[in-house]
Design a protein around this motif. Structure first.
Motif, PDB file in Angstrom:
ATOM      1  N   VAL A  32       0.840  -1.194   0.000  1.00  0.00           N
ATOM      2  CA  VAL A  32       0.000   0.000   0.000  1.00  0.00           C
ATOM      3  C   VAL A  32       0.877   1.246   0.000  1.00  0.00           C
ATOM      4  O   VAL A  32       1.695   1.434   0.897  1.00  0.00           O
ATOM      5  CB  VAL A  32      -0.929   0.042   1.233  1.00  0.00           C
ATOM      6  CG1 VAL A  32      -1.870   1.224   1.161  1.00  0.00           C
ATOM      7  CG2 VAL A  32      -1.685  -1.260   1.392  1.00  0.00           C
ATOM      8  N   LYS A  33       0.674   2.085  -1.005  1.00  0.00           N
ATOM      9  CA  LYS A  33       1.333   3.386  -1.050  1.00  0.00           C
ATOM     10  C   LYS A  33       0.290   4.412  -0.641  1.00  0.00           C
ATOM     11  O   LYS A  33      -0.709   4.610  -1.336  1.00  0.00           O
ATOM     12  CB  LYS A  33       1.864   3.688  -2.451  1.00  0.00           C
ATOM     13  CG  LYS A  33       2.578   5.015  -2.551  1.00  0.00           C
ATOM     14  CD  LYS A  33       3.112   5.236  -3.960  1.00  0.00           C
ATOM     15  CE  LYS A  33       3.830   6.554  -4.080  1.00  0.00           C
ATOM     16  NZ  LYS A  33       4.266   6.792  -5.477  1.00  0.00           N
ATOM     17  N   VAL A  34       0.503   5.047   0.512  1.00  0.00           N
ATOM     18  CA  VAL A  34      -0.411   6.059   1.023  1.00  0.00           C
ATOM     19  C   VAL A  34       0.136   7.425   0.615  1.00  0.00           C
ATOM     20  O   VAL A  34       1.282   7.745   0.905  1.00  0.00           O
ATOM     21  CB  VAL A  34      -0.544   5.978   2.564  1.00  0.00           C
ATOM     22  CG1 VAL A  34      -1.461   7.068   3.095  1.00  0.00           C
ATOM     23  CG2 VAL A  34      -1.031   4.597   2.979  1.00  0.00           C
ATOM     24  N   VAL A  35      -0.696   8.217  -0.074  1.00  0.00           N
ATOM     25  CA  VAL A  35      -0.281   9.532  -0.555  1.00  0.00           C
ATOM     26  C   VAL A  35      -1.218  10.590  -0.002  1.00  0.00           C
ATOM     27  O   VAL A  35      -2.436  10.504  -0.173  1.00  0.00           O
ATOM     28  CB  VAL A  35      -0.293   9.588  -2.105  1.00  0.00           C
ATOM     29  CG1 VAL A  35       0.089  10.975  -2.591  1.00  0.00           C
ATOM     30  CG2 VAL A  35       0.624   8.529  -2.691  1.00  0.00           C
ATOM     31  N   ILE A  36      -0.629  11.593   0.661  1.00  0.00           N
ATOM     32  CA  ILE A  36      -1.402  12.749   1.106  1.00  0.00           C
ATOM     33  C   ILE A  36      -0.959  13.920   0.238  1.00  0.00           C
ATOM     34  O   ILE A  36       0.190  14.348   0.309  1.00  0.00           O
ATOM     35  CB  ILE A  36      -1.192  13.040   2.601  1.00  0.00           C
ATOM     36  CG1 ILE A  36      -1.536  11.792   3.416  1.00  0.00           C
ATOM     37  CG2 ILE A  36      -2.036  14.236   3.028  1.00  0.00           C
ATOM     38  CD1 ILE A  36      -1.297  11.915   4.878  1.00  0.00           C
ATOM     39  N   THR A  83       3.036  13.981   1.185  1.00  0.00           N
ATOM     40  CA  THR A  83       3.509  12.971   2.131  1.00  0.00           C
ATOM     41  C   THR A  83       3.225  11.600   1.531  1.00  0.00           C
ATOM     42  O   THR A  83       2.100  11.339   1.101  1.00  0.00           O
ATOM     43  CB  THR A  83       2.788  13.107   3.487  1.00  0.00           C
ATOM     44  OG1 THR A  83       3.035  14.413   4.012  1.00  0.00           O
ATOM     45  CG2 THR A  83       3.259  12.051   4.473  1.00  0.00           C
ATOM     46  N   THR A  84       4.246  10.747   1.484  1.00  0.00           N
ATOM     47  CA  THR A  84       4.098   9.404   0.920  1.00  0.00           C
ATOM     48  C   THR A  84       4.674   8.383   1.892  1.00  0.00           C
ATOM     49  O   THR A  84       5.775   8.558   2.404  1.00  0.00           O
ATOM     50  CB  THR A  84       4.844   9.296  -0.430  1.00  0.00           C
ATOM     51  OG1 THR A  84       4.358  10.311  -1.300  1.00  0.00           O
ATOM     52  CG2 THR A  84       4.634   7.952  -1.069  1.00  0.00           C
ATOM     53  N   VAL A  85       3.905   7.328   2.125  1.00  0.00           N
ATOM     54  CA  VAL A  85       4.337   6.229   2.989  1.00  0.00           C
ATOM     55  C   VAL A  85       3.989   4.926   2.286  1.00  0.00           C
ATOM     56  O   VAL A  85       2.884   4.777   1.760  1.00  0.00           O
ATOM     57  CB  VAL A  85       3.612   6.273   4.358  1.00  0.00           C
ATOM     58  CG1 VAL A  85       4.033   5.110   5.236  1.00  0.00           C
ATOM     59  CG2 VAL A  85       3.839   7.584   5.060  1.00  0.00           C
ATOM     60  N   GLU A  86       4.925   3.973   2.261  1.00  0.00           N
ATOM     61  CA  GLU A  86       4.635   2.655   1.685  1.00  0.00           C
ATOM     62  C   GLU A  86       4.665   1.621   2.803  1.00  0.00           C
ATOM     63  O   GLU A  86       5.628   1.552   3.564  1.00  0.00           O
ATOM     64  CB  GLU A  86       5.635   2.295   0.597  1.00  0.00           C
ATOM     65  CG  GLU A  86       5.216   1.063  -0.180  1.00  0.00           C
ATOM     66  CD  GLU A  86       6.027   0.845  -1.442  1.00  0.00           C
ATOM     67  OE1 GLU A  86       6.709  -0.194  -1.507  1.00  0.00           O
ATOM     68  OE2 GLU A  86       5.966   1.695  -2.343  1.00  0.00           O
TER      69      GLU A  86
END
Length: 145
Positions: A32-36, A83-86
């Motif tokens: 999952v790549k979470v992008v704000i 902001t990006t979190v994988e």
């Protein structure tokens, strides 16, 4: 002629043994790549929560079962910067035949949902893994209305 038969025989044996074939992933692993987006207002000291659920689509009155829940505490975002979190979720679970899977993504302040993640920024259930659904998704986060 003999050489052609040997080639055919090798191909048949190789196919039967799985040589050259990719091993099917039987786990419930989802990347999952979470992008704000940079347009989203800043926040600090919140919690990013991902949940992976499994359900039987043939049984309407049974709640989905939680496969795995991930929480990332002290989560923050600064407006003007993406902001990006994988993250990886569900890697230890095993796919149940004939079942379906979905993913939820929220940013929480205490027990309250302040932001929701949507697959590629589109509203609707984020179905994953089974029935041709992806194992790698991008969740675009927006404020809850």
């Amino acid at each position: 002629m003999r050489k052609a038969w040997l080639t055919v025989l090798f191909v048949v044996i190789a196919a039967g043994c799985g040589i050259g074939a990719e091993k099917e992933d039987n786990t419930t692993k989802v990347i999952v790549k979470v992008v704000i987006p940079k347009e989203v207002a800043s926040f600090t000291d919140q919690t990013l929560e991902l949940r992976l659920y499994e359900y039987n689509p043939l049984i309407a009155d049974k709640a989905a079962d939680l496969v795995e829940k991930i929480e990332k505490a002290k989560f923050a975002h600064t407006q003007g910067k993406e902001t990006t979190v994988e993250l990886v979720i569900g890697a230890k679970g095993t796919v149940t035949p004939m079942h379906a899977y979905y993913l939820t993504t929220f940013v929480l302040k205490g027990a309250n949902r302040t932001h929701i993640g949507e697959i590629d920024g589109k509203s609707g259930l984020c179905k994953v893994i089974a029935n041709g659904n992806p194992r790698t998704v991008q969740m675009i986060v927006r404020p809850v209305r």
